[in-house]
Design a protein around this motif. Structure first.
Motif, mmCIF file in Angstrom:
data_model
loop_
_atom_site.group_PDB
_atom_site.id
_atom_site.type_symbol
_atom_site.label_atom_id
_atom_site.label_comp_id
_atom_site.label_asym_id
_atom_site.label_seq_id
_atom_site.Cartn_x
_atom_site.Cartn_y
_atom_site.Cartn_z
ATOM 1 N N SER A 219 0.842 -1.206 0.000
ATOM 2 C CA SER A 219 0.000 0.000 0.000
ATOM 3 C C SER A 219 0.875 1.253 0.000
ATOM 4 N N ASP A 220 0.253 2.396 -0.359
ATOM 5 C CA ASP A 220 0.987 3.662 -0.377
ATOM 6 C C ASP A 220 1.492 4.018 1.018
ATOM 7 N N ILE A 221 2.632 4.717 1.043
ATOM 8 C CA ILE A 221 3.206 5.153 2.322
ATOM 9 C C ILE A 221 2.217 6.058 3.064
ATOM 10 N N GLU A 222 1.442 6.872 2.301
ATOM 11 C CA GLU A 222 0.471 7.767 2.936
ATOM 12 C C GLU A 222 -0.565 6.981 3.755
ATOM 13 N N GLU A 223 -1.005 5.841 3.170
ATOM 14 C CA GLU A 223 -1.999 5.022 3.848
ATOM 15 C C GLU A 223 -1.415 4.395 5.121
ATOM 16 N N ILE A 224 -0.159 3.924 5.024
ATOM 17 C CA ILE A 224 0.534 3.346 6.187
ATOM 18 C C ILE A 224 0.745 4.420 7.251
ATOM 19 N N ASP A 225 1.132 5.613 6.789
ATOM 20 C CA ASP A 225 1.352 6.752 7.680
ATOM 21 C C ASP A 225 0.074 7.082 8.465
ATOM 22 N N LYS A 226 -1.080 7.086 7.758
ATOM 23 C CA LYS A 226 -2.373 7.373 8.397
ATOM 24 C C LYS A 226 -2.685 6.374 9.499
ATOM 25 N N GLU A 227 -2.427 5.086 9.211
ATOM 26 C CA GLU A 227 -2.729 4.031 10.195
ATOM 27 C C GLU A 227 -1.831 4.175 11.420
ATOM 28 N N PHE A 228 -0.562 4.516 11.203
ATOM 29 C CA PHE A 228 0.355 4.742 12.327
ATOM 30 C C PHE A 228 -0.148 5.884 13.216
ATOM 31 N N LYS A 229 -0.655 6.935 12.571
ATOM 32 C CA LYS A 229 -1.080 8.116 13.335
ATOM 33 C C LYS A 229 -2.298 7.830 14.209
ATOM 34 N N ARG A 230 -3.015 6.761 13.904
ATOM 35 C CA ARG A 230 -4.136 6.374 14.768
ATOM 36 C C ARG A 230 -3.632 5.710 16.057
ATOM 37 N N GLN A 231 -2.355 5.347 16.070
ATOM 38 C CA GLN A 231 -1.749 4.678 17.231
ATOM 39 C C GLN A 231 -0.492 5.449 17.654
ATOM 40 N N PRO A 232 -0.641 6.527 18.454
ATOM 41 C CA PRO A 232 0.510 7.356 18.832
ATOM 42 C C PRO A 232 1.647 6.563 19.471
ATOM 43 N N GLY A 233 1.289 5.571 20.285
ATOM 44 C CA GLY A 233 2.330 4.760 20.937
ATOM 45 C C GLY A 233 3.197 4.031 19.925
ATOM 46 N N LEU A 234 2.563 3.507 18.885
ATOM 47 C CA LEU A 234 3.307 2.808 17.825
ATOM 48 C C LEU A 234 4.220 3.769 17.083
ATOM 49 N N SER A 235 3.687 4.971 16.808
ATOM 50 C CA SER A 235 4.494 5.967 16.100
ATOM 51 C C SER A 235 5.754 6.308 16.881
ATOM 52 N N TYR A 236 5.581 6.486 18.192
ATOM 53 C CA TYR A 236 6.726 6.797 19.058
ATOM 54 C C TYR A 236 7.740 5.644 19.034
ATOM 55 N N ASN A 237 7.231 4.417 19.155
ATOM 56 C CA ASN A 237 8.118 3.249 19.157
ATOM 57 C C ASN A 237 8.891 3.125 17.851
ATOM 58 N N LEU A 238 8.195 3.389 16.740
ATOM 59 C CA LEU A 238 8.847 3.294 15.428
ATOM 60 C C LEU A 238 9.988 4.295 15.327
ATOM 61 N N ALA A 246 19.870 3.952 13.531
ATOM 62 C CA ALA A 246 20.417 4.823 12.500
ATOM 63 C C ALA A 246 21.231 5.950 13.127
ATOM 64 N N CYS A 247 22.113 5.562 14.045
ATOM 65 C CA CYS A 247 22.843 6.563 14.832
ATOM 66 C C CYS A 247 23.852 7.356 13.992
ATOM 67 N N GLY A 248 24.148 6.908 12.759
ATOM 68 C CA GLY A 248 25.112 7.627 11.921
ATOM 69 C C GLY A 248 24.502 8.802 11.184
ATOM 70 N N LEU A 249 23.182 8.982 11.307
ATOM 71 C CA LEU A 249 22.518 10.061 10.574
ATOM 72 C C LEU A 249 22.873 11.424 11.175
ATOM 73 N N PRO A 250 22.929 12.469 10.310
ATOM 74 C CA PRO A 250 23.306 13.796 10.835
ATOM 75 C C PRO A 250 22.267 14.390 11.768
ATOM 76 N N GLN A 251 20.987 13.965 11.646
ATOM 77 C CA GLN A 251 19.965 14.494 12.546
ATOM 78 C C GLN A 251 18.953 13.415 12.908
ATOM 79 N N LYS A 252 18.169 13.677 13.947
ATOM 80 C CA LYS A 252 17.184 12.703 14.425
ATOM 81 C C LYS A 252 16.032 12.571 13.429
ATOM 82 N N VAL A 253 15.500 11.379 13.343
ATOM 83 C CA VAL A 253 14.314 11.135 12.527
ATOM 84 C C VAL A 253 13.097 11.565 13.337
ATOM 85 N N ASN A 254 12.222 12.421 12.757
ATOM 86 C CA ASN A 254 11.101 12.930 13.551
ATOM 87 C C ASN A 254 9.749 12.829 12.845
#
Length: 414
Positions: A219-238, A246-254
Protein backbone atom coordinates in the motif's frame (compact mmCIF):
# COMPACT_ATOMS: atom_id res chain seq x y z
CA UNK A 1 37.30 -28.36 15.12
CA UNK A 2 35.12 -30.68 17.20
CA UNK A 3 31.41 -30.20 16.55
CA UNK A 4 29.26 -28.91 19.40
CA UNK A 5 25.53 -29.60 19.61
CA UNK A 6 22.95 -27.66 21.57
CA UNK A 7 19.43 -28.19 22.81
CA UNK A 8 17.50 -25.81 25.04
CA UNK A 9 14.20 -25.57 26.84
CA UNK A 10 12.66 -22.37 28.27
CA UNK A 11 12.07 -21.88 32.01
CA UNK A 12 9.37 -19.34 32.87
CA UNK A 13 8.20 -17.47 35.96
CA UNK A 14 4.65 -17.17 37.30
CA UNK A 15 3.86 -14.42 34.73
CA UNK A 16 5.06 -16.62 31.83
CA UNK A 17 8.15 -14.43 31.40
CA UNK A 18 11.27 -16.20 30.21
CA UNK A 19 13.81 -16.29 33.06
CA UNK A 20 16.21 -19.06 32.01
CA UNK A 21 16.98 -21.89 29.60
CA UNK A 22 17.94 -25.42 30.43
CA UNK A 23 20.86 -26.07 28.10
CA UNK A 24 21.21 -29.60 26.77
CA UNK A 25 24.69 -30.03 25.39
CA UNK A 26 25.34 -33.16 23.38
CA UNK A 27 27.83 -34.82 21.06
CA UNK A 28 27.45 -37.13 18.06
CA UNK A 29 27.77 -40.12 20.36
CA UNK A 30 24.96 -39.09 22.69
CA UNK A 31 22.61 -37.24 20.34
CA UNK A 32 20.41 -40.21 19.44
CA UNK A 33 18.44 -40.03 22.68
CA UNK A 34 16.91 -37.28 24.78
CA UNK A 35 19.19 -38.10 27.73
CA UNK A 36 22.42 -36.26 26.94
CA UNK A 37 24.16 -36.61 30.28
CA UNK A 38 25.10 -40.30 30.54
CA UNK A 39 28.60 -39.98 29.13
CA UNK A 40 30.38 -38.33 32.06
CA UNK A 41 33.60 -37.18 30.42
CA UNK A 42 31.77 -36.05 27.27
CA UNK A 43 29.53 -33.79 29.38
CA UNK A 44 32.51 -31.91 30.81
CA UNK A 45 34.28 -31.63 27.44
CA UNK A 46 31.20 -30.44 25.62
CA UNK A 47 30.37 -27.77 28.21
CA UNK A 48 33.89 -26.39 28.07
CA UNK A 49 33.89 -26.41 24.26
CA UNK A 50 30.48 -24.79 24.25
CA UNK A 51 31.69 -21.88 26.35
CA UNK A 52 34.84 -21.54 24.28
CA UNK A 53 33.37 -22.00 20.81
CA UNK A 54 29.71 -21.07 20.90
CA UNK A 55 29.86 -17.94 23.04
CA UNK A 56 27.46 -18.38 25.92
CA UNK A 57 26.10 -14.85 25.48
CA UNK A 58 24.80 -15.90 22.03
CA UNK A 59 22.95 -18.79 23.61
CA UNK A 60 21.56 -17.17 26.75
CA UNK A 61 21.39 -13.43 26.12
CA UNK A 62 20.52 -11.96 29.52
CA UNK A 63 18.92 -15.17 30.82
CA UNK A 64 20.43 -17.74 33.17
CA UNK A 65 21.37 -21.21 31.95
CA UNK A 66 20.63 -24.46 33.81
CA UNK A 67 23.28 -27.06 32.94
CA UNK A 68 23.19 -30.74 33.90
CA UNK A 69 26.39 -31.77 35.66
CA UNK A 70 27.61 -35.01 37.20
CA UNK A 71 29.93 -35.81 40.10
CA UNK A 72 33.01 -36.10 37.87
CA UNK A 73 32.39 -32.62 36.51
CA UNK A 74 31.69 -31.10 39.94
CA UNK A 75 34.90 -32.60 41.37
CA UNK A 76 37.03 -31.33 38.44
CA UNK A 77 38.83 -28.01 37.99
CA UNK A 78 36.75 -27.37 34.87
CA UNK A 79 33.87 -26.08 36.98
CA UNK A 80 35.87 -22.95 37.74
CA UNK A 81 35.43 -21.89 34.11
CA UNK A 82 31.66 -21.48 34.47
CA UNK A 83 30.47 -17.98 35.47
CA UNK A 84 28.54 -18.54 38.71
CA UNK A 85 26.16 -15.61 38.15
CA UNK A 86 25.04 -16.89 34.76
CA UNK A 87 24.76 -20.62 35.39
CA UNK A 88 22.77 -22.93 37.65
CA UNK A 89 24.33 -26.39 38.08
CA UNK A 90 21.75 -29.18 37.91
CA UNK A 91 22.34 -32.37 39.88
CA UNK A 92 20.31 -35.49 39.06
CA UNK A 93 18.38 -36.48 42.20
CA UNK A 94 18.24 -40.14 41.08
CA UNK A 95 22.04 -40.52 41.18
CA UNK A 96 24.02 -41.33 44.32
CA UNK A 97 24.58 -38.17 46.36
CA UNK A 98 27.54 -39.16 48.53
CA UNK A 99 29.44 -37.20 51.20
CA UNK A 100 32.31 -36.27 48.87
CA UNK A 101 29.89 -34.72 46.35
CA UNK A 102 27.93 -32.85 49.02
CA UNK A 103 31.12 -31.45 50.60
CA UNK A 104 32.37 -30.20 47.20
CA UNK A 105 28.97 -28.60 46.45
CA UNK A 106 29.12 -26.82 49.81
CA UNK A 107 32.54 -25.34 48.91
CA UNK A 108 31.30 -24.28 45.47
CA UNK A 109 28.22 -22.68 46.99
CA UNK A 110 30.47 -20.60 49.26
CA UNK A 111 32.26 -19.46 46.08
CA UNK A 112 28.93 -18.24 44.65
CA UNK A 113 27.73 -21.19 42.56
CA UNK A 114 24.04 -22.09 42.52
CA UNK A 115 22.63 -25.63 42.49
CA UNK A 116 19.36 -27.14 41.35
CA UNK A 117 18.24 -30.65 42.28
CA UNK A 118 16.68 -32.20 39.18
CA UNK A 119 13.92 -34.80 38.76
CA UNK A 120 12.71 -34.88 42.36
CA UNK A 121 9.74 -37.25 42.81
CA UNK A 122 10.10 -38.34 46.45
CA UNK A 123 12.03 -37.77 49.66
CA UNK A 124 14.94 -39.90 50.81
CA UNK A 125 17.93 -39.59 53.12
CA UNK A 126 20.33 -38.46 50.36
CA UNK A 127 18.03 -35.62 49.37
CA UNK A 128 17.68 -34.48 52.96
CA UNK A 129 21.48 -34.35 53.36
CA UNK A 130 22.12 -32.31 50.18
CA UNK A 131 19.27 -29.82 50.75
CA UNK A 132 21.42 -27.23 52.60
CA UNK A 133 23.47 -26.60 49.43
CA UNK A 134 20.52 -26.52 47.03
CA UNK A 135 18.97 -23.28 45.71
CA UNK A 136 16.29 -24.66 43.40
CA UNK A 137 14.24 -27.87 43.64
CA UNK A 138 12.97 -29.17 40.31
CA UNK A 139 9.98 -31.40 41.00
CA UNK A 140 8.95 -33.76 38.20
CA UNK A 141 5.19 -33.19 38.35
CA UNK A 142 4.28 -35.44 35.39
CA UNK A 143 3.48 -38.67 37.25
CA UNK A 144 2.86 -37.58 40.84
CA UNK A 145 -0.55 -38.03 42.43
CA UNK A 146 -2.02 -34.79 43.80
CA UNK A 147 -1.46 -35.82 47.42
CA UNK A 148 2.19 -36.79 46.76
CA UNK A 149 2.81 -33.45 45.06
CA UNK A 150 1.20 -31.46 47.88
CA UNK A 151 3.29 -33.34 50.49
CA UNK A 152 6.53 -32.71 48.58
CA UNK A 153 5.77 -29.01 48.14
CA UNK A 154 4.87 -28.60 51.83
CA UNK A 155 8.11 -30.32 52.87
CA UNK A 156 10.34 -28.14 50.66
CA UNK A 157 8.58 -24.93 51.67
CA UNK A 158 10.30 -25.32 55.04
CA UNK A 159 13.63 -24.79 53.27
CA UNK A 160 15.02 -21.59 51.67
CA UNK A 161 14.70 -23.00 48.14
CA UNK A 162 12.82 -21.97 45.00
CA UNK A 163 10.41 -24.56 43.60
CA UNK A 164 10.43 -25.30 39.88
CA UNK A 165 7.75 -27.53 38.32
CA UNK A 166 9.23 -29.55 35.45
CA UNK A 167 7.47 -31.72 32.85
CA UNK A 168 4.36 -29.55 33.00
CA UNK A 169 2.44 -30.83 30.00
CA UNK A 170 -1.20 -29.77 30.47
CA UNK A 171 -3.14 -26.62 31.25
CA UNK A 172 -4.67 -28.31 34.32
CA UNK A 173 -1.27 -29.28 35.72
CA UNK A 174 0.06 -25.77 35.10
CA UNK A 175 -2.85 -24.28 37.07
CA UNK A 176 -2.37 -26.80 39.89
CA UNK A 177 1.33 -25.93 40.18
CA UNK A 178 0.51 -22.21 40.21
CA UNK A 179 -1.95 -22.76 43.08
CA UNK A 180 0.65 -24.77 45.02
CA UNK A 181 3.04 -21.81 44.86
CA UNK A 182 5.72 -22.98 42.39
CA UNK A 183 7.91 -20.04 41.35
CA UNK A 184 9.23 -21.43 38.05
CA UNK A 185 7.87 -23.70 35.35
CA UNK A 186 9.27 -25.89 32.58
CA UNK A 187 7.68 -28.39 30.22
CA UNK A 188 6.02 -28.97 26.87
CA UNK A 189 3.02 -26.84 27.90
CA UNK A 190 5.42 -23.86 27.93
CA UNK A 191 8.07 -25.01 25.45
CA UNK A 192 5.39 -25.33 22.79
CA UNK A 193 3.97 -21.83 23.24
CA UNK A 194 1.04 -22.46 20.90
CA UNK A 195 -0.55 -24.24 23.89
CA UNK A 196 -0.52 -21.10 26.05
CA UNK A 197 -4.14 -19.98 26.06
CA UNK A 198 -6.44 -17.28 27.32
CA UNK A 199 -5.25 -14.34 25.16
CA UNK A 200 -7.82 -12.01 23.58
CA UNK A 201 -7.22 -9.84 20.54
CA UNK A 202 -7.06 -6.19 21.68
CA UNK A 203 -7.42 -3.07 19.52
CA UNK A 204 -3.67 -2.34 19.44
CA UNK A 205 -2.95 -5.86 18.14
CA UNK A 206 -5.68 -5.58 15.51
CA UNK A 207 -4.27 -2.24 14.41
CA UNK A 208 -0.85 -3.88 14.04
CA UNK A 209 -2.42 -6.68 12.01
CA UNK A 210 -4.02 -4.04 9.75
CA UNK A 211 -0.63 -2.33 9.40
CA UNK A 212 1.01 -5.64 8.54
CA UNK A 213 -1.64 -6.20 5.85
CA UNK A 214 -0.98 -2.72 4.40
CA UNK A 215 2.78 -3.24 4.31
CA UNK A 216 2.55 -6.75 2.83
CA UNK A 217 0.13 -5.58 0.11
CA UNK A 218 2.48 -2.74 -0.96
CA UNK A 219 0.00 0.00 0.00
CA UNK A 220 0.99 3.66 -0.38
CA UNK A 221 3.21 5.15 2.32
CA UNK A 222 0.47 7.77 2.94
CA UNK A 223 -2.00 5.02 3.85
CA UNK A 224 0.53 3.35 6.19
CA UNK A 225 1.35 6.75 7.68
CA UNK A 226 -2.37 7.37 8.40
CA UNK A 227 -2.73 4.03 10.19
CA UNK A 228 0.36 4.74 12.33
CA UNK A 229 -1.08 8.12 13.33
CA UNK A 230 -4.14 6.37 14.77
CA UNK A 231 -1.75 4.68 17.23
CA UNK A 232 0.51 7.36 18.83
CA UNK A 233 2.33 4.76 20.94
CA UNK A 234 3.31 2.81 17.82
CA UNK A 235 4.49 5.97 16.10
CA UNK A 236 6.73 6.80 19.06
CA UNK A 237 8.12 3.25 19.16
CA UNK A 238 8.85 3.29 15.43
CA UNK A 239 10.77 6.57 15.58
CA UNK A 240 12.65 5.53 18.71
CA UNK A 241 13.66 2.25 17.05
CA UNK A 242 14.73 3.92 13.78
CA UNK A 243 16.78 6.52 15.67
CA UNK A 244 18.48 3.81 17.75
CA UNK A 245 19.63 1.82 14.70
CA UNK A 246 20.42 4.82 12.50
CA UNK A 247 22.84 6.56 14.83
CA UNK A 248 25.11 7.63 11.92
CA UNK A 249 22.52 10.06 10.57
CA UNK A 250 23.31 13.80 10.83
CA UNK A 251 19.96 14.49 12.55
CA UNK A 252 17.18 12.70 14.42
CA UNK A 253 14.31 11.14 12.53
CA UNK A 254 11.10 12.93 13.55
CA UNK A 255 8.36 11.81 11.16
CA UNK A 256 6.59 8.54 10.42
CA UNK A 257 7.10 8.87 6.66
CA UNK A 258 10.81 9.49 7.13
CA UNK A 259 11.04 6.46 9.45
CA UNK A 260 9.31 4.21 6.91
CA UNK A 261 11.55 5.44 4.05
CA UNK A 262 14.71 4.86 6.11
CA UNK A 263 13.65 1.48 7.42
CA UNK A 264 12.34 0.11 4.13
CA UNK A 265 9.26 -2.05 3.70
CA UNK A 266 10.89 -5.40 4.44
CA UNK A 267 12.38 -4.24 7.74
CA UNK A 268 9.15 -2.42 8.64
CA UNK A 269 7.23 -5.63 7.99
CA UNK A 270 9.58 -7.59 10.26
CA UNK A 271 9.37 -4.97 12.99
CA UNK A 272 5.54 -5.04 12.95
CA UNK A 273 5.59 -8.86 13.06
CA UNK A 274 7.79 -8.74 16.15
CA UNK A 275 5.68 -6.01 17.77
CA UNK A 276 2.66 -8.29 17.56
CA UNK A 277 4.33 -10.42 20.23
CA UNK A 278 5.14 -7.70 22.73
CA UNK A 279 3.22 -7.55 26.01
CA UNK A 280 0.83 -4.82 27.10
CA UNK A 281 2.34 -4.87 30.59
CA UNK A 282 2.84 -1.39 32.06
CA UNK A 283 5.98 -2.60 33.85
CA UNK A 284 9.40 -1.63 32.60
CA UNK A 285 10.47 -5.22 32.09
CA UNK A 286 12.31 -6.00 28.87
CA UNK A 287 9.73 -6.93 26.25
CA UNK A 288 12.21 -9.41 24.77
CA UNK A 289 11.93 -11.38 28.00
CA UNK A 290 8.48 -12.42 26.80
CA UNK A 291 8.77 -16.11 25.95
CA UNK A 292 6.44 -15.98 22.95
CA UNK A 293 8.24 -13.03 21.39
CA UNK A 294 11.64 -14.59 21.83
CA UNK A 295 10.46 -17.93 20.44
CA UNK A 296 8.70 -16.34 17.46
CA UNK A 297 11.65 -14.11 16.61
CA UNK A 298 14.10 -17.02 16.86
CA UNK A 299 11.80 -19.18 14.72
CA UNK A 300 11.60 -16.53 12.02
CA UNK A 301 15.35 -15.98 11.84
CA UNK A 302 16.16 -19.71 12.01
CA UNK A 303 13.62 -20.43 9.24
CA UNK A 304 15.28 -17.73 7.12
CA UNK A 305 18.78 -19.12 7.75
CA UNK A 306 17.68 -22.68 6.88
CA UNK A 307 16.03 -21.38 3.69
CA UNK A 308 19.28 -19.54 2.82
CA UNK A 309 21.24 -22.81 3.06
CA UNK A 310 18.65 -24.55 0.88
CA UNK A 311 18.30 -21.78 -1.72
CA UNK A 312 21.16 -19.28 -1.26
CA UNK A 313 20.12 -17.05 -4.19
CA UNK A 314 16.33 -17.07 -3.67
CA UNK A 315 15.64 -13.99 -1.51
CA UNK A 316 11.88 -14.37 -1.92
CA UNK A 317 11.97 -17.94 -0.52
CA UNK A 318 14.09 -16.76 2.42
CA UNK A 319 11.66 -13.94 3.21
CA UNK A 320 8.67 -16.29 3.06
CA UNK A 321 10.45 -18.70 5.41
CA UNK A 322 11.07 -15.85 7.89
CA UNK A 323 7.38 -14.92 7.77
CA UNK A 324 6.24 -18.51 8.37
CA UNK A 325 8.42 -18.71 11.49
CA UNK A 326 7.25 -15.35 12.86
CA UNK A 327 3.57 -15.93 12.10
CA UNK A 328 3.51 -19.50 13.47
CA UNK A 329 2.56 -18.32 16.99
CA UNK A 330 0.37 -15.39 16.03
CA UNK A 331 -2.92 -17.25 16.56
CA UNK A 332 -1.92 -17.74 20.21
CA UNK A 333 -1.03 -14.10 20.73
CA UNK A 334 -4.13 -12.67 19.04
CA UNK A 335 -6.61 -15.29 20.18
CA UNK A 336 -7.65 -15.60 16.52
CA UNK A 337 -7.87 -18.79 14.48
CA UNK A 338 -4.85 -19.22 12.15
CA UNK A 339 -7.14 -19.57 9.13
CA UNK A 340 -8.58 -16.09 9.84
CA UNK A 341 -5.07 -14.61 10.04
CA UNK A 342 -4.14 -16.28 6.73
CA UNK A 343 -7.31 -14.92 5.07
CA UNK A 344 -6.75 -11.40 6.45
CA UNK A 345 -3.12 -11.25 5.33
CA UNK A 346 -3.70 -12.94 1.96
CA UNK A 347 -0.91 -15.46 2.59
CA UNK A 348 0.22 -17.63 -0.38
CA UNK A 349 -0.67 -21.33 -0.56
CA UNK A 350 2.72 -22.83 0.39
CA UNK A 351 2.94 -20.60 3.49
CA UNK A 352 -0.69 -21.40 4.40
CA UNK A 353 0.04 -25.15 4.21
CA UNK A 354 3.06 -24.71 6.48
CA UNK A 355 1.14 -22.66 9.06
CA UNK A 356 -2.06 -24.72 9.10
CA UNK A 357 -0.80 -28.30 8.80
CA UNK A 358 3.04 -28.17 8.75
CA UNK A 359 2.97 -29.50 5.16
CA UNK A 360 5.26 -28.74 2.23
CA UNK A 361 8.90 -27.73 2.37
CA UNK A 362 8.34 -24.74 4.66
CA UNK A 363 6.06 -26.87 6.84
CA UNK A 364 8.79 -29.51 7.24
CA UNK A 365 11.29 -26.84 8.23
CA UNK A 366 8.85 -25.35 10.77
CA UNK A 367 8.24 -28.83 12.18
CA UNK A 368 12.04 -29.26 12.48
CA UNK A 369 12.35 -26.03 14.45
CA UNK A 370 9.48 -26.98 16.79
CA UNK A 371 11.10 -30.38 17.46
CA UNK A 372 14.43 -28.63 18.10
CA UNK A 373 12.80 -26.30 20.66
CA UNK A 374 11.69 -29.29 22.72
CA UNK A 375 14.80 -31.46 22.21
CA UNK A 376 12.99 -34.29 20.37
CA UNK A 377 16.15 -35.70 18.84
CA UNK A 378 14.61 -38.68 17.01
CA UNK A 379 12.18 -36.38 15.18
CA UNK A 380 14.98 -33.85 14.50
CA UNK A 381 17.19 -36.51 12.90
CA UNK A 382 14.31 -37.91 10.84
CA UNK A 383 13.38 -34.46 9.50
CA UNK A 384 17.02 -33.56 8.77
CA UNK A 385 17.30 -36.78 6.75
CA UNK A 386 14.12 -35.95 4.81
CA UNK A 387 15.29 -32.41 4.07
CA UNK A 388 18.67 -33.75 2.95
CA UNK A 389 20.74 -30.54 2.98
CA UNK A 390 21.48 -29.99 6.69
CA UNK A 391 23.02 -31.97 9.55
CA UNK A 392 22.60 -31.55 13.31
CA UNK A 393 25.84 -29.59 13.73
CA UNK A 394 24.87 -27.14 10.99
CA UNK A 395 21.41 -26.73 12.51
CA UNK A 396 23.01 -25.89 15.87
CA UNK A 397 25.27 -23.26 14.29
CA UNK A 398 22.27 -21.67 12.56
CA UNK A 399 20.32 -21.74 15.84
CA UNK A 400 23.13 -19.92 17.62
CA UNK A 401 23.20 -17.30 14.87
CA UNK A 402 19.43 -16.84 15.20
CA UNK A 403 19.64 -16.53 19.01
CA UNK A 404 22.41 -13.94 18.69
CA UNK A 405 20.19 -11.95 16.30
CA UNK A 406 17.22 -12.12 18.70
CA UNK A 407 19.35 -10.95 21.63
CA UNK A 408 20.73 -8.03 19.59
CA UNK A 409 17.19 -6.99 18.68
CA UNK A 410 16.28 -7.14 22.38
CA UNK A 411 19.17 -4.78 23.19
CA UNK A 412 18.26 -2.38 20.35
CA UNK A 413 14.61 -2.09 21.42
CA UNK A 414 15.30 -1.43 25.12
Amino acid sequence: MEKIFLGKQPILDRNKNLVAFELLFRTNETAETADFDDDLSATANVIVNAYGNLGIQNVLGQQRGFINVNKEFIMSDVIGLLPNKHVVLEIDSSKQLDNELIAQCAELKKAGHQFALDGVVSLNEDLQRILPVINIIKIDVSNLAEKELVNLVNHFKRWPVLLLAEKVETHELANQCMELGFEMFQGYFYAKPEKISGKRADPAKLSLLKLLTLVMSDSDIEEIDKEFKRQPGLSYNLMRMVNSVACGLPQKVNSIKQSIMLLGRKQLQRWIQLLLYTTESSSNSDSMANALLKTAAARGKLMELIATVERPHDKNHQERAFMVGILSLLDTVLGIDMQQIINKLGIPEDMSQALLSREGRLGQELKLIEANETGEVTIIRSLLKELGFLDLGELTNLELEALGWVNRIGEATN
